[in-house]
Design a protein around this motif. Sequence first.
Motif, PDB file in Angstrom:
ATOM      1  N   VAL A 187       0.842  -1.192   0.000  1.00  0.00           N
ATOM      2  CA  VAL A 187       0.000   0.000   0.000  1.00  0.00           C
ATOM      3  C   VAL A 187       0.883   1.249   0.000  1.00  0.00           C
ATOM      4  O   VAL A 187       0.633   2.201  -0.750  1.00  0.00           O
ATOM      5  N   LYS A 188       1.927   1.264   0.819  1.00  0.00           N
ATOM      6  CA  LYS A 188       2.833   2.417   0.861  1.00  0.00           C
ATOM      7  C   LYS A 188       3.490   2.631  -0.489  1.00  0.00           C
ATOM      8  O   LYS A 188       3.619   3.769  -0.962  1.00  0.00           O
ATOM      9  N   LEU A 189       3.942   1.557  -1.108  1.00  0.00           N
ATOM     10  CA  LEU A 189       4.574   1.678  -2.429  1.00  0.00           C
ATOM     11  C   LEU A 189       3.594   2.206  -3.463  1.00  0.00           C
ATOM     12  O   LEU A 189       3.956   3.028  -4.309  1.00  0.00           O
ATOM     13  N   ASP A 190       2.351   1.739  -3.401  1.00  0.00           N
ATOM     14  CA  ASP A 190       1.328   2.223  -4.331  1.00  0.00           C
ATOM     15  C   ASP A 190       1.099   3.721  -4.142  1.00  0.00           C
ATOM     16  O   ASP A 190       0.975   4.474  -5.113  1.00  0.00           O
ATOM     17  N   HIS A 191       1.047   4.180  -2.880  1.00  0.00           N
ATOM     18  CA  HIS A 191       0.864   5.605  -2.603  1.00  0.00           C
ATOM     19  C   HIS A 191       2.054   6.415  -3.111  1.00  0.00           C
ATOM     20  O   HIS A 191       1.879   7.486  -3.700  1.00  0.00           O
ATOM     21  N   GLN A 192       3.262   5.905  -2.893  1.00  0.00           N
ATOM     22  CA  GLN A 192       4.455   6.604  -3.366  1.00  0.00           C
ATOM     23  C   GLN A 192       4.473   6.675  -4.887  1.00  0.00           C
ATOM     24  O   GLN A 192       4.801   7.709  -5.466  1.00  0.00           O
ATOM     25  N   LEU A 193       4.101   5.587  -5.535  1.00  0.00           N
ATOM     26  CA  LEU A 193       4.063   5.570  -6.994  1.00  0.00           C
ATOM     27  C   LEU A 193       3.021   6.555  -7.518  1.00  0.00           C
ATOM     28  O   LEU A 193       3.279   7.291  -8.472  1.00  0.00           O
ATOM     29  N   ALA A 194       1.868   6.611  -6.882  1.00  0.00           N
ATOM     30  CA  ALA A 194       0.825   7.548  -7.294  1.00  0.00           C
ATOM     31  C   ALA A 194       1.298   8.985  -7.116  1.00  0.00           C
ATOM     32  O   ALA A 194       1.049   9.841  -7.980  1.00  0.00           O
ATOM     33  N   ALA A 195       1.998   9.273  -6.018  1.00  0.00           N
ATOM     34  CA  ALA A 195       2.513  10.620  -5.773  1.00  0.00           C
ATOM     35  C   ALA A 195       3.553  10.996  -6.830  1.00  0.00           C
ATOM     36  O   ALA A 195       3.562  12.134  -7.332  1.00  0.00           O
ATOM     37  N   ILE A 196       4.418  10.060  -7.164  1.00  0.00           N
ATOM     38  CA  ILE A 196       5.444  10.313  -8.190  1.00  0.00           C
ATOM     39  C   ILE A 196       4.778  10.580  -9.535  1.00  0.00           C
ATOM     40  O   ILE A 196       5.150  11.506 -10.254  1.00  0.00           O
ATOM     41  N   GLN A 197       3.784   9.779  -9.877  1.00  0.00           N
ATOM     42  CA  GLN A 197       3.082   9.960 -11.148  1.00  0.00           C
ATOM     43  C   GLN A 197       2.360  11.303 -11.174  1.00  0.00           C
ATOM     44  O   GLN A 197       2.336  11.989 -12.202  1.00  0.00           O
ATOM     45  N   GLN A 198       1.782  11.706 -10.048  1.00  0.00           N
ATOM     46  CA  GLN A 198       1.101  12.985  -9.976  1.00  0.00           C
ATOM     47  C   GLN A 198       2.103  14.128 -10.157  1.00  0.00           C
ATOM     48  O   GLN A 198       1.834  15.077 -10.891  1.00  0.00           O
ATOM     49  N   GLN A 199       3.277  14.018  -9.521  1.00  0.00           N
ATOM     50  CA  GLN A 199       4.314  15.042  -9.657  1.00  0.00           C
ATOM     51  C   GLN A 199       4.798  15.123 -11.100  1.00  0.00           C
ATOM     52  O   GLN A 199       5.036  16.217 -11.630  1.00  0.00           O
ATOM     53  N   GLN A 200       4.934  13.979 -11.743  1.00  0.00           N
ATOM     54  CA  GLN A 200       5.370  13.975 -13.143  1.00  0.00           C
ATOM     55  C   GLN A 200       4.316  14.622 -14.037  1.00  0.00           C
ATOM     56  O   GLN A 200       4.643  15.376 -14.945  1.00  0.00           O
ATOM     57  N   ALA A 201       3.056  14.326 -13.755  1.00  0.00           N
ATOM     58  CA  ALA A 201       1.976  14.909 -14.554  1.00  0.00           C
ATOM     59  C   ALA A 201       1.940  16.427 -14.364  1.00  0.00           C
ATOM     60  O   ALA A 201       1.754  17.186 -15.340  1.00  0.00           O
ATOM     61  N   GLU A 202       2.127  16.882 -13.120  1.00  0.00           N
ATOM     62  CA  GLU A 202       2.148  18.317 -12.852  1.00  0.00           C
ATOM     63  C   GLU A 202       3.328  18.971 -13.557  1.00  0.00           C
ATOM     64  O   GLU A 202       3.206  20.068 -14.116  1.00  0.00           O
ATOM     65  N   ALA A 203       4.476  18.315 -13.548  1.00  0.00           N
ATOM     66  CA  ALA A 203       5.662  18.863 -14.211  1.00  0.00           C
ATOM     67  C   ALA A 203       5.433  18.945 -15.714  1.00  0.00           C
ATOM     68  O   ALA A 203       5.825  19.931 -16.364  1.00  0.00           O
ATOM     69  N   GLU A 204       4.802  17.944 -16.274  1.00  0.00           N
ATOM     70  CA  GLU A 204       4.489  17.954 -17.713  1.00  0.00           C
ATOM     71  C   GLU A 204       3.507  19.084 -18.029  1.00  0.00           C
ATOM     72  O   GLU A 204       3.640  19.754 -19.060  1.00  0.00           O
ATOM     73  N   ALA A 205       2.534  19.302 -17.143  1.00  0.00           N
ATOM     74  CA  ALA A 205       1.555  20.373 -17.356  1.00  0.00           C
ATOM     75  C   ALA A 205       2.250  21.731 -17.310  1.00  0.00           C
ATOM     76  O   ALA A 205       1.949  22.624 -18.114  1.00  0.00           O
ATOM     77  N   VAL A 206       3.188  21.891 -16.370  1.00  0.00           N
ATOM     78  CA  VAL A 206       3.934  23.150 -16.273  1.00  0.00           C
ATOM     79  C   VAL A 206       4.756  23.354 -17.542  1.00  0.00           C
ATOM     80  O   VAL A 206       4.823  24.461 -18.090  1.00  0.00           O
ATOM     81  N   LYS A 207       5.405  22.284 -18.030  1.00  0.00           N
ATOM     82  CA  LYS A 207       6.180  22.392 -19.268  1.00  0.00           C
ATOM     83  C   LYS A 207       5.283  22.766 -20.435  1.00  0.00           C
ATOM     84  O   LYS A 207       5.659  23.584 -21.287  1.00  0.00           O
ATOM     85  N   ALA A 208       4.127  22.149 -20.494  1.00  0.00           N
ATOM     86  CA  ALA A 208       3.201  22.426 -21.606  1.00  0.00           C
ATOM     87  C   ALA A 208       2.738  23.874 -21.561  1.00  0.00           C
ATOM     88  O   ALA A 208       2.649  24.538 -22.594  1.00  0.00           O
ATOM     89  N   LYS A 209       2.444  24.402 -20.369  1.00  0.00           N
ATOM     90  CA  LYS A 209       2.013  25.789 -20.234  1.00  0.00           C
ATOM     91  C   LYS A 209       3.150  26.736 -20.627  1.00  0.00           C
ATOM     92  O   LYS A 209       2.936  27.756 -21.281  1.00  0.00           O
ATOM     93  N   ALA A 210       4.381  26.352 -20.200  1.00  0.00           N
ATOM     94  CA  ALA A 210       5.535  27.203 -20.531  1.00  0.00           C
ATOM     95  C   ALA A 210       5.773  27.192 -22.029  1.00  0.00           C
ATOM     96  O   ALA A 210       6.075  28.238 -22.628  1.00  0.00           O
ATOM     97  N   ALA A 211       5.630  26.062 -22.650  1.00  0.00           N
ATOM     98  CA  ALA A 211       5.827  25.954 -24.096  1.00  0.00           C
ATOM     99  C   ALA A 211       4.732  26.737 -24.828  1.00  0.00           C
ATOM    100  O   ALA A 211       4.999  27.415 -25.829  1.00  0.00           O
ATOM    101  N   ALA A 212       3.515  26.667 -24.315  1.00  0.00           N
ATOM    102  CA  ALA A 212       2.414  27.414 -24.956  1.00  0.00           C
ATOM    103  C   ALA A 212       2.609  28.912 -24.777  1.00  0.00           C
ATOM    104  O   ALA A 212       2.310  29.699 -25.676  1.00  0.00           O
ATOM    105  N   ALA A 213       3.115  29.323 -23.609  1.00  0.00           N
ATOM    106  CA  ALA A 213       3.338  30.748 -23.356  1.00  0.00           C
ATOM    107  C   ALA A 213       4.476  31.269 -24.237  1.00  0.00           C
ATOM    108  O   ALA A 213       4.442  32.399 -24.699  1.00  0.00           O
ATOM    109  N   ASP A 214       5.495  30.454 -24.463  1.00  0.00           N
ATOM    110  CA  ASP A 214       6.606  30.840 -25.319  1.00  0.00           C
ATOM    111  C   ASP A 214       6.164  30.955 -26.785  1.00  0.00           C
ATOM    112  O   ASP A 214       6.677  31.769 -27.523  1.00  0.00           O
ATOM    113  N   GLY A 215       5.190  30.125 -27.161  1.00  0.00           N
ATOM    114  CA  GLY A 215       4.711  30.108 -28.538  1.00  0.00           C
ATOM    115  C   GLY A 215       3.809  31.309 -28.832  1.00  0.00           C
ATOM    116  O   GLY A 215       3.574  31.656 -29.960  1.00  0.00           O
ATOM    117  N   MET A 216       3.310  32.013 -27.874  1.00  0.00           N
ATOM    118  CA  MET A 216       2.417  33.156 -28.104  1.00  0.00           C
ATOM    119  C   MET A 216       3.156  34.387 -28.282  1.00  0.00           C
ATOM    120  O   MET A 216       3.953  34.997 -28.344  1.00  0.00           O
TER     121      MET A 216
END
Length: 169
Positions: A140-169
């Motif tokens: 259960v702990k490993l599953d929670h840690q994996l979910a947290a890591i995946q969430q952090q990666q998704a947030e980082a990807e979203a930040v990159k996407a926003k930065a890339a979109a802002a640079d493109g404007m």
Amino acid sequence: MHEVAESCAQPSESAVRERGAASYPTKELQFFNESLQQLKIAQLKFNESGECVEKVTPETKGKEMLVPLTSCMYVPGTIADAESLLIDVGTGYYLERNVNGAKDYFNRKIKFVTEQMEKIQKIASEKSKLREVVMDMMEVKLDHQLAAIQQQQAEAEAVKAKAAAADGM
């Protein structure tokens, strides 16, 4: 994101300690299983000895038999007294008992060994259940840690996407 990837690449000290702790119950269970096997062998030997005692009757007096000197060496002998038996109780000690006393001795030994086996089986069962609970909690702990890591990666990807979109404007 780099910090997250680095923390995933190498196990933390606490993870190493948890793995070490998880292997301890396995070794302990292995010890209990080995003890049970040794007790089972002892139980079988006492049972076999008890059966041999039952074969000694007054009619067996004067009959020839093989007498064990060691576990591998036997010498021919004759039963001189079918009423009195020598019982090997270990470490070079012997008891002289009549047939009924010998039967009683082996029955008590069988009972004692059986009781010890039951105690060890109970402890091993409890340890096994405890091990399962620990393993489930770790999963259960490993599953929670994996979910947290995946969430952090998704947030980082979203930040990159926003930065890339802002640079493109």
